[in-house]
Design a protein around this motif. Sequence first.
Motif, short mmCIF file in Angstrom:
data_model
loop_
_atom_site.label_atom_id
_atom_site.label_comp_id
_atom_site.label_asym_id
_atom_site.label_seq_id
_atom_site.Cartn_x
_atom_site.Cartn_y
_atom_site.Cartn_z
N PRO A 102 0.82 -1.20 0.00
CA PRO A 102 0.00 0.00 0.00
C PRO A 102 0.86 1.26 0.00
CG PRO A 102 0.12 -0.91 2.20
CD PRO A 102 0.85 -1.86 1.29
N GLY A 103 0.29 2.34 -0.51
CA GLY A 103 1.01 3.62 -0.52
C GLY A 103 2.13 3.61 -1.54
N GLY A 104 2.74 4.76 -1.72
CA GLY A 104 3.85 4.88 -2.65
C GLY A 104 3.41 4.63 -4.09
N LEU A 105 4.37 4.37 -4.94
CA LEU A 105 4.07 4.15 -6.35
C LEU A 105 3.27 2.86 -6.54
CD1 LEU A 105 7.45 5.08 -8.06
CD2 LEU A 105 5.32 6.33 -8.20
N ARG A 123 -10.34 14.91 -15.80
CA ARG A 123 -10.48 14.97 -14.33
C ARG A 123 -9.15 15.39 -13.72
NH1 ARG A 123 -15.32 11.93 -12.78
NH2 ARG A 123 -16.51 12.06 -14.69
N VAL A 124 -9.19 15.78 -12.47
CA VAL A 124 -7.97 16.12 -11.73
C VAL A 124 -7.99 15.39 -10.38
CG1 VAL A 124 -7.71 18.38 -12.80
CG2 VAL A 124 -8.97 18.18 -10.67
N HIS A 125 -6.81 15.10 -9.87
CA HIS A 125 -6.66 14.53 -8.53
C HIS A 125 -5.20 14.66 -8.14
CE1 HIS A 125 -5.07 10.84 -10.48
NE2 HIS A 125 -6.04 11.02 -11.35
N GLU A 126 -4.90 14.42 -6.88
CA GLU A 126 -3.51 14.48 -6.41
C GLU A 126 -2.70 13.35 -7.02
OE1 GLU A 126 -1.83 16.64 -4.31
OE2 GLU A 126 -3.63 17.87 -4.50
N GLY A 127 -1.46 13.61 -7.32
CA GLY A 127 -0.59 12.54 -7.76
C GLY A 127 0.22 12.88 -8.99
N TYR A 128 0.92 11.87 -9.48
CA TYR A 128 1.77 11.98 -10.65
C TYR A 128 1.68 10.66 -11.38
CZ TYR A 128 5.41 14.26 -13.32
OH TYR A 128 6.09 14.91 -14.33
N GLU A 129 1.54 10.69 -12.71
CA GLU A 129 1.34 9.45 -13.46
C GLU A 129 2.33 9.35 -14.62
OE1 GLU A 129 -2.24 6.53 -14.73
OE2 GLU A 129 -2.71 8.53 -14.03
N TRP A 130 2.73 8.10 -14.90
CA TRP A 130 3.60 7.77 -16.01
C TRP A 130 2.93 6.66 -16.79
CZ3 TRP A 130 6.29 3.21 -17.23
CH2 TRP A 130 7.34 3.34 -18.15
N LEU A 131 2.80 6.84 -18.12
CA LEU A 131 2.14 5.86 -18.98
C LEU A 131 3.13 5.37 -20.04
CD1 LEU A 131 -1.12 7.91 -19.73
CD2 LEU A 131 -0.82 6.15 -17.98
N TYR A 132 3.05 4.06 -20.36
CA TYR A 132 3.87 3.48 -21.41
C TYR A 132 2.97 2.57 -22.24
CZ TYR A 132 7.43 0.83 -23.88
OH TYR A 132 8.20 0.25 -24.85
N VAL A 133 2.86 2.84 -23.54
CA VAL A 133 1.96 2.09 -24.41
C VAL A 133 2.65 0.81 -24.89
CG1 VAL A 133 0.57 2.14 -26.51
CG2 VAL A 133 0.83 4.22 -25.15
N LEU A 134 1.98 -0.33 -24.62
CA LEU A 134 2.49 -1.64 -25.04
C LEU A 134 2.00 -2.00 -26.43
CD1 LEU A 134 1.85 -3.52 -21.69
CD2 LEU A 134 4.08 -2.82 -22.59
N SER A 135 0.70 -1.78 -26.70
CA SER A 135 0.14 -2.06 -28.02
C SER A 135 -1.08 -1.18 -28.23
CB SER A 135 -0.25 -3.54 -28.15
OG SER A 135 -1.29 -3.86 -27.25
N GLY A 136 -1.40 -0.94 -29.48
CA GLY A 136 -2.51 -0.06 -29.81
C GLY A 136 -2.09 1.41 -29.77
N ARG A 137 -3.09 2.27 -29.72
CA ARG A 137 -2.83 3.72 -29.69
C ARG A 137 -3.64 4.34 -28.56
NH1 ARG A 137 -2.57 6.35 -35.27
NH2 ARG A 137 -4.31 7.40 -34.33
N LEU A 138 -2.99 5.19 -27.78
CA LEU A 138 -3.61 5.81 -26.61
C LEU A 138 -3.77 7.30 -26.85
CD1 LEU A 138 -4.49 5.41 -23.58
CD2 LEU A 138 -2.17 6.13 -22.99
N ARG A 139 -5.02 7.77 -26.74
CA ARG A 139 -5.27 9.21 -26.83
C ARG A 139 -5.18 9.79 -25.43
NH1 ARG A 139 -10.89 12.29 -28.42
NH2 ARG A 139 -10.05 14.41 -28.29
N LEU A 178 2.12 3.85 -14.04
CA LEU A 178 2.73 3.99 -12.71
C LEU A 178 2.15 5.26 -12.12
CD1 LEU A 178 6.48 3.15 -13.38
CD2 LEU A 178 4.71 1.66 -12.48
N PHE A 179 1.58 5.12 -10.92
CA PHE A 179 0.91 6.25 -10.30
C PHE A 179 1.43 6.47 -8.89
CE2 PHE A 179 -2.53 7.75 -7.51
CZ PHE A 179 -2.71 9.02 -8.06
N GLY A 180 1.83 7.70 -8.60
CA GLY A 180 2.27 8.08 -7.26
C GLY A 180 1.25 9.01 -6.65
N PRO A 181 0.54 8.56 -5.61
CA PRO A 181 -0.53 9.38 -5.04
C PRO A 181 -0.06 10.66 -4.37
CG PRO A 181 -0.16 7.45 -3.68
CD PRO A 181 0.68 7.29 -4.91
N GLN A 182 1.17 10.74 -3.91
CA GLN A 182 1.65 11.93 -3.24
C GLN A 182 2.58 12.76 -4.13
OE1 GLN A 182 0.33 12.81 -0.37
NE2 GLN A 182 -0.86 10.93 -0.47
N GLY A 183 2.49 12.56 -5.43
CA GLY A 183 3.30 13.35 -6.34
C GLY A 183 4.68 12.78 -6.60
N GLU A 184 4.93 11.50 -6.22
CA GLU A 184 6.22 10.91 -6.53
C GLU A 184 6.37 10.84 -8.04
OE1 GLU A 184 3.99 9.36 -4.56
OE2 GLU A 184 4.93 8.68 -2.73
#
Length: 196
Positions: A102-105, A123-139, A178-184
Motif C-alpha cells: 500500500p502507498g507509494g508508487l 479529471r484532476v486529482h492528487e498525484g503523478y502518473e507515467w504511462l507506457y503504451v504496449l500495443s494499440g494507440r492511446l489518446r 505507474l501512479f504516485g498518489p503523493q506526487g512521486e
Amino acid sequence: MTEDDRTDAVLNEVGPRLRRIRRDRGATLAELSAATGISVSTLSRLESGHRKPSLELLLPLARAHQVPLDELVGAPATGDPRVRAKPIVRHGRTMFPLTRQPGGLQAYKVIQEKSQGEDPDPRVHEGYEWLYVLSGRLRLVLGEHDVVLAAGEAAEFDTRVPHWFGSAGDGPVEFLSLFGPQGERMHVRARPKKSG
C-alpha cells in the motif's frame, strides 16, 4: 516454544528493525516524529524495545518508510513473489495491479477497450502518473494538449492538470501505468553510452 513465546520473539525484533530501517534511510528520530506524528520519546522507546509495538504505531511508520508492514515485523517470506491481484474493471477499462504494497508508487497493466464515441471528460486529482503504451494507440488529453501515443511511447504528467485517456484506434490499447498518489515522480535512467 509456545505461541506466546513466538509472538514475544517477533515483537522483540521489531525495535532493532525499526532503528536499522530509519538509519538506513538517514532519518533522525525528530524527522520521523514530524512525518508520523509519533513523539520522539515513543519512537526511541520502540526502537530500544522498552515499548511494545502496536498496529497504531506501526502503520504510520510503514507509510513514512514506504515499506510493507510485513517488513517492520519481520513476517516470513511467502515464497511466491508473483502478484496475483484480481483485475479491476470499470467503464471499459481493465486494470491489473502489479504491486502489492500500500502507498507509494502503484503499477498497473491497463487494457482500455475501444472508446465508443465518448467525449473526453478530463479529471484532476492528487498525484503523478507515467504511462507506457504496449500495443494499440492511446489518446491523451492533458490540459490544452490532445496527443496520440503509439506502442513504445511514454508520457508523464502531474495529475492535478485536467487529464483523460482512452483508445485512439479501432481496437483496444494496452499500456502500463505507474501512479504516485503523493506526487512521486517516475525516474527512468538511461544506461550511459559506452565510449570507444
